[in-house]
Motif scaffolding. Sequence first.
Motif, short mmCIF file in Angstrom:
data_model
loop_
_atom_site.label_atom_id
_atom_site.label_comp_id
_atom_site.label_asym_id
_atom_site.label_seq_id
_atom_site.Cartn_x
_atom_site.Cartn_y
_atom_site.Cartn_z
N PRO A 10 -1.80 30.11 18.64
CA PRO A 10 -2.33 30.68 19.89
C PRO A 10 -1.80 30.00 21.15
CG PRO A 10 -4.08 30.50 18.30
CD PRO A 10 -2.89 29.79 17.71
N PHE A 11 -1.45 28.74 21.05
CA PHE A 11 -0.90 28.03 22.20
C PHE A 11 0.48 28.56 22.58
CE2 PHE A 11 -3.97 24.92 20.57
CZ PHE A 11 -4.71 24.73 21.73
N LEU A 16 2.56 33.81 26.50
CA LEU A 16 3.47 34.95 26.52
C LEU A 16 2.75 36.22 26.95
CD1 LEU A 16 5.55 34.38 23.25
CD2 LEU A 16 6.29 34.03 25.61
N ILE A 17 1.54 36.41 26.45
CA ILE A 17 0.75 37.59 26.82
C ILE A 17 0.38 37.53 28.30
CG2 ILE A 17 -1.45 38.76 26.47
CD1 ILE A 17 -1.23 37.99 23.50
N LEU A 18 -0.01 36.34 28.76
CA LEU A 18 -0.39 36.19 30.17
C LEU A 18 0.80 36.40 31.10
CD1 LEU A 18 -2.84 33.17 29.95
CD2 LEU A 18 -3.40 35.60 30.23
N ARG A 19 1.99 36.08 30.61
CA ARG A 19 3.21 36.27 31.40
C ARG A 19 3.52 37.74 31.60
NH1 ARG A 19 9.06 34.63 29.28
NH2 ARG A 19 10.23 35.67 30.90
N GLY A 20 3.16 38.53 30.63
CA GLY A 20 3.38 39.97 30.75
C GLY A 20 4.23 40.49 29.60
N THR A 29 8.19 40.19 20.22
CA THR A 29 7.98 38.75 19.99
C THR A 29 6.50 38.44 19.81
OG1 THR A 29 9.93 38.21 21.29
CG2 THR A 29 8.32 36.46 20.97
N VAL A 30 5.66 38.97 20.68
CA VAL A 30 4.23 38.72 20.58
C VAL A 30 3.66 39.34 19.31
CG1 VAL A 30 1.99 39.18 21.66
CG2 VAL A 30 3.91 38.41 23.04
N ALA A 31 4.11 40.54 18.97
CA ALA A 31 3.63 41.20 17.74
C ALA A 31 4.01 40.38 16.51
CB ALA A 31 4.20 42.60 17.64
N VAL A 32 5.22 39.87 16.47
CA VAL A 32 5.66 39.05 15.33
C VAL A 32 4.84 37.76 15.27
CG1 VAL A 32 7.59 37.68 14.44
CG2 VAL A 32 7.96 40.04 15.18
N LEU A 33 4.60 37.13 16.40
CA LEU A 33 3.80 35.90 16.41
C LEU A 33 2.38 36.16 15.95
CD1 LEU A 33 5.02 34.15 19.66
CD2 LEU A 33 5.33 33.36 17.32
N ILE A 34 1.80 37.29 16.31
CA ILE A 34 0.45 37.61 15.86
C ILE A 34 0.42 37.84 14.36
CG2 ILE A 34 -1.38 39.35 16.00
CD1 ILE A 34 -0.76 39.51 19.02
N VAL A 35 1.44 38.51 13.82
CA VAL A 35 1.51 38.72 12.37
C VAL A 35 1.68 37.38 11.66
CG1 VAL A 35 2.93 39.70 10.52
CG2 VAL A 35 2.33 41.09 12.51
N VAL A 36 2.52 36.51 12.19
CA VAL A 36 2.70 35.18 11.60
C VAL A 36 1.38 34.40 11.66
CG1 VAL A 36 3.87 32.96 11.89
CG2 VAL A 36 5.17 35.08 12.01
N HIS A 37 0.64 34.56 12.75
CA HIS A 37 -0.65 33.89 12.88
C HIS A 37 -1.62 34.40 11.82
CE1 HIS A 37 -4.29 32.82 15.62
NE2 HIS A 37 -4.13 31.96 14.64
N LEU A 38 -1.66 35.69 11.62
CA LEU A 38 -2.54 36.25 10.57
C LEU A 38 -2.15 35.73 9.19
CD1 LEU A 38 -2.89 39.92 11.84
CD2 LEU A 38 -4.65 38.14 11.83
N LEU A 39 -0.86 35.65 8.92
CA LEU A 39 -0.42 35.12 7.63
C LEU A 39 -0.79 33.64 7.49
CD1 LEU A 39 3.09 36.81 7.37
CD2 LEU A 39 1.01 37.39 6.09
N ALA A 40 -0.70 32.90 8.57
CA ALA A 40 -1.10 31.48 8.54
C ALA A 40 -2.60 31.35 8.30
CB ALA A 40 -0.70 30.79 9.83
#
Length: 50
Positions: A10-11, A16-20, A29-40
């Motif tokens: 989340p850090f 990235l989300i706040l940047r726009g 990029t954000v979608a991939v990071l969220i999927v990686v977060h869910l897998l983690a």
Amino acid sequence: MGFWAAVALPFIYVPLILRGLDTSSMQLTVAVLIVVHLLALIAGHRYNAD
């Protein structure tokens, strides 16, 4: 490993989300990071600090 990745990710994607999400590459990029977060979260759900 999964637990600590779930704690740290989340850090990375919150700024990235706040940047726009103006471009499709930023959205991807954000979608991939969220999927990686869910897998983690799934991988680290049995973390037990004994």
